[in-house]
Design an enzyme around this catalytic site. Structure first.
Site, mmCIF file in Angstrom:
data_model
loop_
_atom_site.group_PDB
_atom_site.id
_atom_site.type_symbol
_atom_site.label_atom_id
_atom_site.label_comp_id
_atom_site.label_asym_id
_atom_site.label_seq_id
_atom_site.Cartn_x
_atom_site.Cartn_y
_atom_site.Cartn_z
ATOM 1 N N LYS A 1 0.832 -1.210 0.000
ATOM 2 C CA LYS A 1 0.000 0.000 0.000
ATOM 3 C C LYS A 1 0.866 1.261 0.000
ATOM 4 C CE LYS A 1 -4.023 1.731 2.612
ATOM 5 N NZ LYS A 1 -4.947 1.387 3.717
ATOM 6 N N SER B 1 -9.366 1.681 2.255
ATOM 7 C CA SER B 1 -8.342 2.438 1.562
ATOM 8 C C SER B 1 -7.269 1.557 0.912
ATOM 9 C CB SER B 1 -7.679 3.423 2.528
ATOM 10 O OG SER B 1 -7.085 2.748 3.625
ATOM 11 N N SER B 2 -7.290 0.248 1.198
ATOM 12 C CA SER B 2 -6.305 -0.647 0.577
ATOM 13 C C SER B 2 -6.847 -1.205 -0.736
ATOM 14 C CB SER B 2 -5.958 -1.797 1.536
ATOM 15 O OG SER B 2 -5.616 -1.328 2.816
ATOM 16 N N ILE C 1 -8.603 0.933 9.586
ATOM 17 C CA ILE C 1 -9.184 1.635 10.727
ATOM 18 C C ILE C 1 -10.707 1.683 10.603
ATOM 19 C CG2 ILE C 1 -9.063 3.960 9.725
ATOM 20 C CD1 ILE C 1 -8.238 5.018 12.482
ATOM 21 N N GLY C 2 -11.186 1.563 9.361
ATOM 22 C CA GLY C 2 -12.623 1.573 9.111
ATOM 23 C C GLY C 2 -13.035 0.512 8.109
ATOM 24 N N GLY C 3 -12.302 -0.609 8.115
ATOM 25 C CA GLY C 3 -12.571 -1.674 7.151
ATOM 26 C C GLY C 3 -11.646 -1.659 5.958
ATOM 27 N N SER C 4 -10.553 -0.920 6.033
ATOM 28 C CA SER C 4 -9.719 -0.653 4.861
ATOM 29 C C SER C 4 -8.925 -1.854 4.345
ATOM 30 C CB SER C 4 -8.753 0.499 5.152
ATOM 31 O OG SER C 4 -9.444 1.718 5.199
#
Length: 439
Positions: free
Chosen positions: A76, A151-152, A172-175
């Protein structure tokens, strides 16, 4: 995809069937041939990768038995690799060049991995799609009109398209879990604090990790996921207490007071549970041990907003006071204890990674974005309740591909386990995967 897994690649190199340099060249060729319409590998470092691969072949000739010796991978964009940009998608940080490898990169290199480059992210790692003004938009390999997640997202897209067998993301939020679900690959969100985030810094900073935030492996194969987790872990983690479906205690959690779920996703999770139940697992669909999920979601979103903004006040609002922050930490601790009590009665929880499969590209601001789920419009932000199940209490969670929608889009499921029982989550996910895809 017919390409080898990371472990298969390493075994082929050790046996002399291939070499690290040949595998590096093959991965480069796949990226050059496949990445155009996907736009996942946005920072390319092919020349240095060739030198790394040649060094891996020399290490092998010298008797090195490192577990990932010669395995090509990407990572990433938010991770530091010396000499490459780390921008987090911010135009203002376009020229920020890392001076040192992140600790995770160092450990993966020591294990023999060869880094070909870095994969795309949304600005500030703050969306479940991957588009930014520096590198543009990443498309889902299964449908270029849809998002790969975030985000990944670049990480998941690079895996799903077969360009590389192994990746590392952050969550952090499902990334990690949402892109894995959207793209049909594996991802593991570790227990909070288990893997060091040093070198996964906001550009130009070197401070503490944000609360809730973790790094973790992504792969096309569950065995690769397990190895990549162990390589980067600060200390050896407990081995799995699960060795077969027989006696496995599973809680199905497919309804939430705030977040809707597509029927196809519920059906896929039920199918996975039924397969395990037929093999001897014990499946429950309710328990009084669950914390108040609506309260958990509200508490999680408040903490997440503060973490993402580094404490800055919201537009038109005021910053949280220090006593309020300590109160939030107290609420989080109580919630984590509730989940710990639940895992005295259950080994794992099966839940959606998100309530929908990959959605069409949508640049609407997150605060105003809508989704249509099961024929009804719902606020997109409510969907963070699903990844938040594990994020808020700091639990490990593995995203595993378990099916497809009628349109052919991947469906993943998250397998959540108790604190520091990461290997339980991965093992149960592997059991579910093998049974689901065995017929």
């Amino acid at each position: 995809m017919s390409e080898r897994s990371a472990l298969e690649t390493a075994a082929a190199i050790r046996s002399g069937e291939t070499t690290a340099l040949l595998e590096c060249e093959a991965a480069i060729a796949r990226i050059e041939a496949r990445d155009g319409p996907i736009n996942a590998v946005v920072v390319r470092d092919f020349d240095r990768a060739r030198h790394q691969a040649a060094e891996m072949d020399r290490r092998l000739a010298g008797g090195d038995t490192a577990p990932l010796l010669g395995v090509p991978m990407t990572i990433k964009e938010s991770y530091d690799i010396a000499g490459l940009p780390t921008t987090w998608g911010f135009e203002a940080h376009r020229d920020h060049i890392a001076k040192k490898d992140a600790v995770a990169v160092q450990r993966l290199k020591a294990a023999g991995a060869v880094f070909l480059g870095k994969t795309n992210v949304p600005v500030s790692l703050a969306d479940l799609q991957s588009v930014n003004p520096i590198y543009g938009r990443t498309n889902n390999p299964h449908d270029h009109g849809r998002v790969p997640g975030g985000s990944s997202g670049g990480s998941a897209a690079a895996l799903a398209s077969g360009m590389v067998p192994l990746e590392y993301g952050s969550d952090i939020g499902g990334s990690i879990r949402v892109p894995a679900h959207f793209c049909g690959v594996w991802g593991h969100k570790p227990t909070f604090g288990t893997l060091t985030t040093e070198g996964h810094f906001f550009p130009g900073t070197d401070g503490a990790r944000p609360v809730l935030s973790v790094i973790g492996p992504m792969a096309r194969d569950g065995a690769d996921l397990e190895l990549a987790f162990d390589i980067v872990a600060d200390v050896p983690q407990p081995r799995s207490a699960i060795d077969s479906p027989r006696g496995l205690r599973i809680l199905l959690l497919t309804e939430h007071p705030l977040a809707k779920v597509e029927p196809a996703i519920v059906a896929a999770i039920e199918h996975a549970a039924a397969k395990l139940e037929a093999a001897g697992a014990r499946v429950s669909r309710s328990t009084d041990l669950l914390p108040d999920l609506a309260k958990q979601q509200g508490d999680y979103m408040r903490m997440l907003a503060i973490a993402m903004a580094r404490g800055a006040p919201p537009e038109g609002g005021t910053a949280a006071t220090l006593p309020q922050w300590f109160g939030m930490l107290d609420d989080q601790a109580r919630n984590a204890r509730a989940w710990t009590r639940l895992f005295e009665d259950f080994d794992v929880v099966f839940a959606p990674a998100l309530g929908t499969a990959a959605f069409k590209h949508d640049d609407t601001d997150l605060r105003h974005r809508l989704l249509t789920i099961d024929g009804e419009q719902t606020l997109f932000a409510l969907q963070f309740a699903w990844p938040g199940l594990a994020t808020y209490p700091g639990l490990p969670s593995t995203s595993v591909p378990i099916g497809r929608t009628a349109e052919g889009l991947p469906i993943g499921m998250q397998v959540i386990a108790g604190l520091n029982r990461d290997h339980n989550a991965i093992t149960a996910a592997r059991l579910a995967h093998d049974l689901v895809w065995s017929s």
